[in-house]
Structure formats: structure tokens, C-alpha cells
Design an enzyme around this catalytic site. Structure first.
Site, PDB file in Angstrom:
ATOM      1  N   SER A 168     -20.690   1.169 -33.309  1.00 20.54           N
ATOM      2  CA  SER A 168     -20.732   1.630 -31.960  1.00 20.54           C
ATOM      3  C   SER A 168     -21.088   0.201 -30.913  1.00 20.54           C
ATOM      4  O   SER A 168     -21.978  -0.476 -31.168  1.00 20.54           O
ATOM      5  CB  SER A 168     -21.909   2.589 -31.701  1.00 20.54           C
ATOM      6  OG  SER A 168     -21.436   3.649 -32.084  1.00 20.54           O
ATOM      7  N   ASP A 181     -18.750   6.513 -22.911  1.00 21.47           N
ATOM      8  CA  ASP A 181     -19.791   5.875 -23.655  1.00 21.47           C
ATOM      9  C   ASP A 181     -20.132   4.517 -23.583  1.00 21.47           C
ATOM     10  O   ASP A 181     -20.030   3.770 -24.399  1.00 21.47           O
ATOM     11  CB  ASP A 181     -19.615   6.430 -25.142  1.00 21.47           C
ATOM     12  CG  ASP A 181     -20.900   6.256 -25.977  1.00 21.47           C
ATOM     13  OD1 ASP A 181     -21.947   5.834 -25.325  1.00 21.47           O
ATOM     14  OD2 ASP A 181     -20.869   6.869 -27.095  1.00 21.47           O
ATOM     15  N   HIS A 237     -24.549   5.525 -26.044  1.00 20.74           N
ATOM     16  CA  HIS A 237     -25.668   6.070 -26.690  1.00 20.74           C
ATOM     17  C   HIS A 237     -26.653   5.233 -27.740  1.00 20.74           C
ATOM     18  O   HIS A 237     -27.598   5.044 -28.178  1.00 20.74           O
ATOM     19  CB  HIS A 237     -24.988   6.894 -27.896  1.00 20.74           C
ATOM     20  CG  HIS A 237     -24.183   6.203 -28.721  1.00 20.74           C
ATOM     21  ND1 HIS A 237     -22.896   5.993 -28.801  1.00 20.74           N
ATOM     22  CD2 HIS A 237     -24.578   5.975 -30.250  1.00 20.74           C
ATOM     23  CE1 HIS A 237     -22.240   5.631 -29.895  1.00 20.74           C
ATOM     24  NE2 HIS A 237     -23.348   5.283 -30.965  1.00 20.74           N
TER      25      HIS A 237
END
Ligand code: ARG
Ligand code: ASP
Length: 721
Positions: free
Chosen positions: A656, A221, A85
Site C-alpha cells: 500500500s 486513498d 489508510h
């Protein structure tokens, strides 16, 4: 026997709980503040192994990826890992209907095939240092806020100048603890960053927005990039002749996996937290601002989905936008619920009662802290309504894409109206607009935007009435179209040049000064300006007045909280600077009667499979690997393929892609999310419910190696079996 069992169980449980650790710590200060505790929890490294400016340390393998994510170097040829992402925008930008890397994934089988990404940067922190004294030089207690800020600004610019003289670095001075301390950060910024690999979205974004913020989770991810440098190993703009960057440090990767209770730490760039607000701030966020944003985004999302679910072109165009809108929407729902559940506002109130008592004791000396609770109340009371109005406006009509595009033409309007502007300067500016128009329309669908405008007008004019101030222009619009918002949106879109690439491009092509009339009279431009002006004239003065008060109270309140609790260790709120969080691998109980395990496996992907729903499609290749249990050295001790795990590290947006490491500093996983029940951790941390979610590095390597057949990338890494 049973009693003994329970007694020891309680002991174990409370010990585990004690090890849930709130905080995002400054790497340079770990030695004094955290090291003994980290070592007692399982860290095997010294402070200098984690952070040092004199020798290579783990910090040299951590990067700020783009503006808002973290990545880590995993090979001596500049290979970096981050989340899918985080690379999503780049992957989308490189995708076309013919080469749909979002859908199908992408794997460079040699360095020649790696894809450049204009605009993407990767930054290493070279050093940080405490410059509080230098920054506050010349500041006196009797100064006004403005005088103080002016001095700080000029000191900071001097410090930055000195730090970057004669080198290729970039420097930033950032306030910590609301300006009670200042630090200088020096970065090395690379600009030639190439896409190396990404799994298909049904792996990298498996579960999509439905599973986002949710545990148990099965999202793969990750994406892979490579840093390129000039022949001298220094940052250089993109060039065919650039070479893979030779890093000062890269992480080794452990295939040993995690067990409950294991120590872990996260090294990365958390973006923003607000842990020290007075209760009014938390109340405003979760009871006023979040509900407005949630309601409005829900509508935008359902309109986008109604188009993109049936049409691949629209899905591609709106993938990143939808994910972005949905991400905030869902997080705020979790945050508001989490604060309510832990009675966060009440806890803060209770604390402030104690605070008032503590601050009031020193009556003779007139403690500077005494008036704080009343001053906060006085500041927040009138502010609530204006913050609500601002949120309503920005999240409704001003979120319409064509209105934003129209508003971006204000500089051109000003330039054309300025008597001393030259035709050449106008031409240069229109050319700039013409270039950005392509980017805008590449991912734009007029019908979606038009439906959103109709819905947002209705929401603002009907639903916000009474909760937020109403600009008269909107009431007029209501009268003109007799309350028919669909007609209003259709008519405005029909008459505007900003909804058609052809029209706006034609206008820009041979643009002459007098053509500015077309823009000034454009109905969407007019609406954009009216609302922006309304914000500026009516709303912002109140917002700015509040900000000023808040900025003058918070440094004192922060200092007071620290003085009142001398034994408590305080971490500064996240501000996109490098931090370390640490904790333990641990499951949790999201609600009464439910306990969650700390890891998930590939079996769960098969259980969630649904060929009808894009986000839950499982690739045939992945299925056959699952059925043959062909996991190689990436399986856990029982032969399972683990996908994700959770731990008690305190993280936030920006973390992230951060590496999650074991006591030896080896990579165990990539942080990518938090459990929904714990998303209030940006405001208040609850050790029982706040968990960070990570991708197990073994699943990542398995996908690269076994699924994609890109084992040459794994060969580049340092693997510890
Ligand atoms: N919730 C994660 C974060 O805040 C992941 C967001 C991206 N994923 C998504 N399905 N929208 O960034
Ligand atoms: N998903 C977030 C990010 O992109 C991480 C979080 O908010 O926990 O940084």
C-alpha cells in the site's frame, strides 16, 4: 471474416494473459531474471536505472513508511506520498473533535504548519547484498536445527555489526526461499516525519469498509508527508530546527494516464506471502483458520458499529480499530472463496502427486525429497486442532481490549514479586504504565468492550465447543454465571480496575509494592493470565513442535520445487523487503457474465453518493468541480476525471502506498488494494482474477490542487504533461 476475427481475438486475449505476471522480484537480481521480459513488455529503463548502489536510481525514491506501508519521494524537498489508510493512525492521532482532520482533511499551507508525528519512521534501502555463504559459515548438514540456528544467529549479528560500524545506518539479515539464501539489508531511517496534507475521509476512504477490497473503486486513498533531517541532511530526532530532507532521487509524475495493455511496475515493500506451501497449509488457512476469524470478527464489528454509527465521539475513537478488524475479516472471506473457486487445494495436491513421483525416481540414491509429502502430512494432522484452538482464543476472549491491557501488567507483577527489585525500578515502571494509560483510554469505550467480552465468551464456550480445546477456567465461569454471558461481562468489568481510567490511574499514582495485590486479584487480570497460561502450557507446545518440523521441512521442499522445475523462475515469498512486481493494465471478469473495465471516473462517485451514509457523502466542493468539469490538466483525453485503475501486478499487504510506474519510471498511481476475487494471491496467484488497485495520480493531484487549493505542493513536484 468472423473466424479470422475470433482467431485474432483469442490470440490477443492469450497474449494479454501471458502478460499477467506473478511474482515479487528482488531489485538487485532483475538483470538476470526479469529484465528481458520487462523490456519486451514495455520497460524503457536499464537494471541500473531501477536499482544501483553506485549511482542514484529509482530505489532511492522508495521508502518503507512506518512498519507496514510503502511511500515515495516526489519532490527535492523530501515530500512523500503514501495512502490515506497508511497515514490513518497519524491523522487520527492529530484529530480532536474541534480539529477533526479525519473528517475534514488537513492541508499545511506552509512548511511551518506541517505536523510532527512522534514514533513515525521512514526508511530508505541503501543497499542489499547476498550473504548466504557468510551466514552459513560453520553450518554442517549433520547439525541439529538448534545448533544450526545458533550459528546463523551469531553470524548474522556479526555481519550486522560490521555493516553499521562507523555509520548511521541500520542493518538486517533476512532469510529468502526459506533460508536457502540470506541477504543483508542496510537502511537509513528518518524519524522526523511531518503530516503535510490529507483529504477528508469521504475522499481518502470513500466507500469505507463496504468498498474495501472491491473493484470498481473510487477511493482517493492518499496522504502527504515530509521527511525532515538535521542540517547535515542526516536523520535526526524531531526538532524545530530540522530542515526538509534533500533526497538522492525523487519520482517524476506523468499526467498521461494509462491505457489497456500498458506496461506498469510496482516498487515497494510487500509484507508476507506463502506461495510454496504444501496443500495442507493452504487447506488449513482457508478451511479452518479463516472461517474462525471471519465469524468472530463479524460479531466484534457489528458491536462496534452499533455504537459508533450513532455517535461521532465513538466513531473517532474506533475508526482505526474498526478499519483494521474489518480489513482482515473481508480479505479472508475473499481469500477462502478465491482458493475454492480456483480449486487451489486440488491444484496443490495434483502438484504434490507429480512431486512424489519425481522425488521417488531416485530410489537408489535415496533422494532427500522422497519423504517430504508424508512428513508434511504427519506434521499437519495433529496441528490442525491446536491451530484452531489458538485462533479461537486469540480472536475471541483475548481480543478484548481490557483483557489485553490487564495482561500487559504482567511485567509489573513479576517485578513486584522479585525479592531483589528496588522501589525505584518499580516506580520507573509504573510511571511508564501511567503514560501508556492515556493513550489507551483516548480511544476506548468501555461499553463496546464489555459487549464484545459477553459475545466472545458465548462464542468460545458454546460455539467453539468440540472444534477447539476448552480451558477449564471458562467452563467455571459459565457455571458461576449460570450461562448468562451478559451478566458475566458486566460483573467482571464492574469489578476490574482496567476498565476505568480513573481507577487505574489512581492506583498507579502512589503505587507501592503491596498494591500489586489489587492487580493480581483483579478479575480481568486473572482471566487474562489464566487464558495466556493455558495458551502457553497447553497450546503452544503443539504449535512450537509444528513450527520446528515445518522450519526443517520447508527449506528442503523449497529447494526441491526449484530443482524439479529448472525452467521456472522462482521469486522468494514476500518478507517486507524491497521488491518489484510488473504487469499490464487489464480489466477482468469477476464472475461469469460480468466484465470489469480497467478504470473508474468521478462520475462513479456521484453515482455512489448517499448523504445518509458517512462513507458515501460527497463534499459540495467536489460536486461543483464535477458539474463544472473543472479538471484542468488532470482530465483524460476525453475530458473525464479518472479516479482509479487496475493492473496485473502481484502485490500484497505492505505494498500500500507503492508507486505504480510506467516504462519510463514515471509515477502513474498509488497502489492501495486488490480486487476481492484475487485476494488469494498471498497463497496462490490466478492470472485471470488477481488485480492490484491503484489511485490514478491525476485524481490525487486534482484533489490537492483544485479541491484543496494546495497547488503549492503540486508546484514542488516534477510533472510530465
Ligand atoms: N484493503 C486495503 C489493505 O489491505 C486497504 C485497507 C484500508 N481501508 C479500509 N477501508 N479498511 O490495506
Ligand atoms: N491494502 C494493502 C496494504 O495496505 C495492499 C493489499 O493487501 O493489496 O498494503
Amino acid at each position: 471474416m468472423t473466424r479470422l476475427f475470433f482467431a485474432s481475438l483469442i490470440l490477443i486475449l492469450s497474449a494479454l494473459n501471458l502478460q499477467a505476471k506473478e511474482g515479487m522480484w528482488i531489485p538487485m537480481l532483475l538483470e538476470q531474471k526479469n529484465l528481458p521480459e520487462m523490456q519486451s513488455m514495455g520497460l524503457k529503463l536499464t537494471a541500473a536505472d531501477l536499482y544501483s548502489v553506485n549511482q542514484s536510481s529509482l530505489k532511492d525514491a522508495i521508502v518503507l513508511f512506518g512498519g507496514g506501508c510503502t511511500g515515495e519521494v516526489v519532490s527535492d524537498q523530501g515530500l512523500i506520498l503514501t495512502n490515506h489508510h497508511c497515514g490513518f493512525g497519524q491523522i487520527q492521532a492529530r484529530s480532536t473533535i474541534e480539529h477533526d482532520y479525519l473528517k475534514d482533511g488537513f492541508w499545511a499551507m506552509s512548511q511551518k504548519e506541517e505536523l510532527p508525528n512522534p514514533g513515525l519512521t521512514v526508511s530508505f534501502l541503501i543497499s542489499m547484498s547476498d550473504v548466504t555463504n557468510e551466514i552459513l559459515k560453520g553450518v554442517t548438514p549433520s547439525m541439529s536445527m538448534k545448533e544450526r540456528n545458533d550459528i546463523i544467529r551469531s553470524n548474522a549479528s556479526e555481519i550486522r555489526k560490521m555493516a553499521t560500524e562507523g555509520n548511521h545506518y541500520e542493518a538486517q539479515v533476512r532469510p529468502f526461499y526459506y533460508g536457502n539464501e540470506y541477504y543483508l539489508m542496510i537502511y537509513e531511517v528518518f524519524t522526523d516525519i511531518r503530516l503535510v496534507g490529507t483529504p477528508p475521509s469521504n475522499i481518502g476512504k470513500f466507500g469505507g469498509d463496504t468498498d474495501n477490497w472491491i473493484w470498481p473503486r473510487h477511493t482517493g486513498d492518499f496522504s502527504i508527508f515530509r521527511i525532515y533531517a538535521g542540517k547535515d541532511n542526516k536523520p535526526a530526532p524531531y526538532s524545530k530546527d530540522n530542515v526538509p530532507f534533500k533526497p538522492r532521487r525523487h519520482l517524476s509524475i506523468s499526467l498521461k494516464g494509462v491505457q489497456a495493455g500498458d506496461f506498469t511496475f510496482v516498487y515497494g515493500f510487500p509484507g508476507r506471502t506463502e506461495e510454496y506451501l504444501p496443500f495442507q497449509g493452504v487447506d488449513l488457512a482457508v478451511n479452518i483458520v479463516n472461517p474462525i476469524r471471519i465469524a468472530l470478527r463479524e460479531i466484534r464489528l457489528s458491536i462496534i458499529s452499533s455504537y459508533s454509527e450513532k455517535n461521532d465521539t465513538m466513531r473517532l475513537k474506533y475508526a482505526a480499530k474498526h478499519a483494521g478488524i474489518a480489513n482482515g475479516w473481508k480479505k479472508w472471506i475473499g481469500e477462502s472463496r478465491g482458493i475454492k473457486r480456483m480449486k487451489g487445494v486440488e491444484i496443490k495436491k495434483e502438484f504434490e502427486n507429480k512431486f512424489a513421483q519425481w522425488a521417488g525416481v531416485d530410489e537408489v540414491a535415496q533422494s532427500p525429497f522422497q519423504g517430504l509429502p508424508a512428513a508434511f502430512e504427519e506434521a499437519y494432522t495433529p496441528y490442525k486442532k491446536w491451530k484452531a484452538t489458538e485462533t479461537w482464543l486469540n480472536e475471541s476472549v483475548l481480543s478484548v481490549e481490557a483483557i489485553r491491557l490487564a495482561r500487559s501488567f504482567t511485567p509489573l507483577v513479576s517485578l513486584c514479586s522479585a525479592k531483589d527489585s528496588t522501589d525505584l525500578s518499580i516506580k520507573t515502571l509504573t510511571q511508564k504504565y501511567a503514560r501508556s494509560i492515556d493513550g489507551f483510554f483516548k480511544n476506548y469505550e468501555m461499553r463496546i468492550d464489555r459487549d464484545i467480552l459477553a459475545a466472545m465468551l458465548e462464542m468460545y464456550i458454546i460455539k467453539a465447543n468440540g472444534n477447539a480445546e476448552q480451558p477449564t477456567e471458562l467452563s467455571e465461569l459459565y457455571r458461576t454465571y449460570k450461562g448468562n454471558f451478559k451478566n458475566a461481562a458486566e460483573d467482571l468489568f464492574e469489578k476490574s480496575v482496567f476498565t476505568s481510567k480513573k481507577e487505574i490511574s489512581a492506583l498507579l499514582e502512589n503505587f507501592r509494592r503491596k498494591d500489586i495485590k489489587r492487580i493480581k486479584n483483579d478479575p480481568l487480570y486473572k482471566l487474562a493470565i489464566q487464558l495466556t497460561e493455558y495458551n502457553k502450557r497447553i497450546v503452544y507446545p503443539h504449535i512450537i513442535a509444528f513450527d520446528r518440523k515445518f522450519d526443517s521441512l520447508m527449506p528442503i521442499y523449497m529447494k526441491a520445487q526449484m530443482e524439479m522445475q529448472p525452467d521456472k523462475k522462482f521469486f522468494p515469498d514476500a518478507n517486507s523487503t524491497l521488491r518489484i512486481s510488473y504487469g499490464k493494465i487489464d480489466g477482468y471478469s469477476p464472475e461469469d457474465g460480468v466484465t470489469c473495465n480497467y478504470y473508474t471516473t468521478l462520475k462513479g462517485i456521484m453515482e455512489k453518493e448517499n448523504p445518509e451514509v458517512y462513507d458515501y457523502v460527497v463534499e459540495p466542493k467536489l460536486k461543483s468541480l464535477f458539474f463544472s468539469k473543472d479538471y484542468g490538466r488532470y482530465a483524460d483525453a476525453s475530458g473525464e476525471m479518472r479516479t482509479c485503475f487496475i493492473a496485473t501486478n502481484h502485490t500484497t499487504g505492505g505494498n500500500s502506498g507503492s508507486p505504480v510506474m510506467n516504462g519510463e519510471g514515471q509515477l502513474l498511481g498509488l497502489n492501495f488494494d486488490r480486487c476481492w476475487e484475487g485476494t488469494m494471491s498471498d497463497l496462490m496467484y490466478d492470472p485471470d482474477r488477481c488485480r492490484n488497485i491503484s489511485l490514478d495520480i491525476r485524481y490525487c493531484l486534482f484533489i490537492i490542487d483544485k479541491f484543496a487549493g494546495a497547488g503549492h505542493l503540486v508546484d514542488e513536484m516534477t510533472i510530465i504533461e
